[in-house]
Design an enzyme around this catalytic site. Sequence first.
Site, PDB file in Angstrom:
ATOM      1  N   ASN A   9      60.474  39.291  38.334  1.00  0.00           N
ATOM      2  CA  ASN A   9      61.103  40.754  37.751  1.00  0.00           C
ATOM      3  C   ASN A   9      61.170  41.909  38.161  1.00  0.00           C
ATOM      4  OD1 ASN A   9      62.691  41.625  35.547  1.00  0.00           O
ATOM      5  ND2 ASN A   9      61.055  41.459  33.664  1.00  0.00           N
ATOM      6  N   TRP A  10      62.153  42.431  38.701  1.00  0.00           N
ATOM      7  CA  TRP A  10      62.758  43.364  39.309  1.00  0.00           C
ATOM      8  C   TRP A  10      62.739  44.528  38.863  1.00  0.00           C
ATOM      9  CZ3 TRP A  10      65.373  42.156  44.483  1.00  0.00           C
ATOM     10  CH2 TRP A  10      64.659  41.121  45.436  1.00  0.00           C
ATOM     11  N   LYS A  11      63.083  44.262  37.421  1.00  0.00           N
ATOM     12  CA  LYS A  11      63.453  45.207  36.530  1.00  0.00           C
ATOM     13  C   LYS A  11      64.289  46.514  36.497  1.00  0.00           C
ATOM     14  CE  LYS A  11      59.105  44.432  33.945  1.00  0.00           C
ATOM     15  NZ  LYS A  11      57.989  44.677  33.389  1.00  0.00           N
ATOM     16  N   HIS A  95      63.139  39.776  26.630  1.00  0.00           N
ATOM     17  CA  HIS A  95      61.931  39.914  27.413  1.00  0.00           C
ATOM     18  C   HIS A  95      61.291  41.157  26.690  1.00  0.00           C
ATOM     19  CE1 HIS A  95      59.924  42.790  29.990  1.00  0.00           C
ATOM     20  NE2 HIS A  95      59.632  41.864  30.999  1.00  0.00           N
ATOM     21  N   GLU A  97      60.378  43.857  26.704  1.00  0.00           N
ATOM     22  CA  GLU A  97      61.277  45.137  26.414  1.00  0.00           C
ATOM     23  C   GLU A  97      62.894  45.469  26.121  1.00  0.00           C
ATOM     24  OE1 GLU A  97      60.729  45.529  31.057  1.00  0.00           O
ATOM     25  OE2 GLU A  97      58.319  45.814  30.547  1.00  0.00           O
ATOM     26  N   GLU A 167      54.127  36.385  27.421  1.00  0.00           N
ATOM     27  CA  GLU A 167      53.541  37.576  28.224  1.00  0.00           C
ATOM     28  C   GLU A 167      53.130  38.028  26.648  1.00  0.00           C
ATOM     29  OE1 GLU A 167      56.081  38.895  31.765  1.00  0.00           O
ATOM     30  OE2 GLU A 167      57.344  38.860  30.362  1.00  0.00           O
ATOM     31  N   GLY A 173      52.367  45.126  32.661  1.00  0.00           N
ATOM     32  CA  GLY A 173      52.645  46.352  33.261  1.00  0.00           C
ATOM     33  C   GLY A 173      51.319  47.617  33.008  1.00  0.00           C
ATOM     34  N   SER A 212      50.701  41.852  34.000  1.00  0.00           N
ATOM     35  CA  SER A 212      50.060  42.343  35.061  1.00  0.00           C
ATOM     36  C   SER A 212      49.170  40.534  36.068  1.00  0.00           C
ATOM     37  CB  SER A 212      48.376  42.464  34.551  1.00  0.00           C
ATOM     38  OG  SER A 212      48.662  44.021  33.681  1.00  0.00           O
ATOM     39  N   GLY A 233      56.191  41.077  36.880  1.00  0.00           N
ATOM     40  CA  GLY A 233      57.331  42.246  37.216  1.00  0.00           C
ATOM     41  C   GLY A 233      56.240  43.532  38.851  1.00  0.00           C
ATOM     42  N   GLY A 234      55.293  44.258  37.849  1.00  0.00           N
ATOM     43  CA  GLY A 234      54.779  44.755  39.239  1.00  0.00           C
ATOM     44  C   GLY A 234      54.661  44.665  40.653  1.00  0.00           C
TER      45      GLY A 234
HETATM   46  P1  PGA Z   1      53.329  42.773  35.000  1.00  0.00           P
HETATM   47  O1  PGA Z   1      55.388  42.529  34.111  1.00  0.00           O
HETATM   48  O2  PGA Z   1      53.706  41.709  35.917  1.00  0.00           O
HETATM   49  O3  PGA Z   1      53.911  44.347  35.534  1.00  0.00           O
HETATM   50  O4  PGA Z   1      52.892  42.818  33.583  1.00  0.00           O
HETATM   51  C1  PGA Z   1      55.655  41.569  33.788  1.00  0.00           C
HETATM   52  C2  PGA Z   1      56.769  40.810  33.077  1.00  0.00           C
HETATM   53  O5  PGA Z   1      57.258  41.951  32.166  1.00  0.00           O
HETATM   54  O6  PGA Z   1      57.871  39.692  32.675  1.00  0.00           O
END
Ligand code: PGA
Length: 250
Positions: A9-11, A95, A97, A167, A173, A212, A233-234
């Site tokens: 997930n490149w956000k 998600h 967010e 998640e 994050g 994470s 994500g990251g």
């Molecule tokens: P993260 O994000 O790996 O940076 O914790 C995961 C996500 O939000 O899908």
Amino acid sequence: MRQVMVAGNWKMNGSSDSVKELISGIKDGMASVTKAAVVVCPPAVYIACVSGAADGSAIKVGGQNICDEDGGAFTGEISADMLKDTGCEYAIVGHSERRALYGETDALVAKRFAAARRNGIIPIFCIGETLEERESGVTNDVCARQIDAVIDLEGVAALADSVIAYEPVWAIGTGKVATPEQAQEVHAFIRGKIAALDAGVAEGLQILYGGSMNPGNAKELIGQPDIDGGLIGGASLKAEDFLAICQAAE
Ligand code: PGA
């Protein structure tokens, strides 16, 4: 046996140049990934470019969200047909967010899930509790409520054409990863809840962990009986790290 899936997930990260570099780096390393299904979810404006670059490889592409409506006057939204037209087979829905920052409710997420399925897009359906919810002991209740919103609208069989991503919000994050035991416990709860309605759907369902996940902890997490991969994500923003996570399934 369920296939492991690793989805990036490149956000809201990247530029025309950096996404080209990232996708070509992942593509170059795909020879070392023989077991995991690999999906990348770029920002919408880069989907077409990334799909084109991923062409000819096993990498699949997904959107980071999908409109609950199929078309028309919905400024800022992206329809299932648009996602398919630009090469997507998947879409992240719900998600945390989107839920926390953009007010997406369980009901709206369920409608987005439904729109994906009715148009042949596989939803990567995100659920998970906040830190406060974990500390007050309602993790399972929160996950159950989020899943029930989809089951109430679409029926349990709809989950057969989907992927769930558990998640925990406190792990996203933050660098605070759930322990393999903590994650496994919730994954087992999710699968058990679905099995109570349809054992076949539960057995085949890919349930990813997200929060994470990185090259250092992926193997142990993915090694848990009910963890079928990761939503990253990251660590998905560096080809080398993302590929190392994909290789954790080997
Ligand atoms: P993260 O994000 O790996 O940076 O914790 C995961 C996500 O939000 O899908």
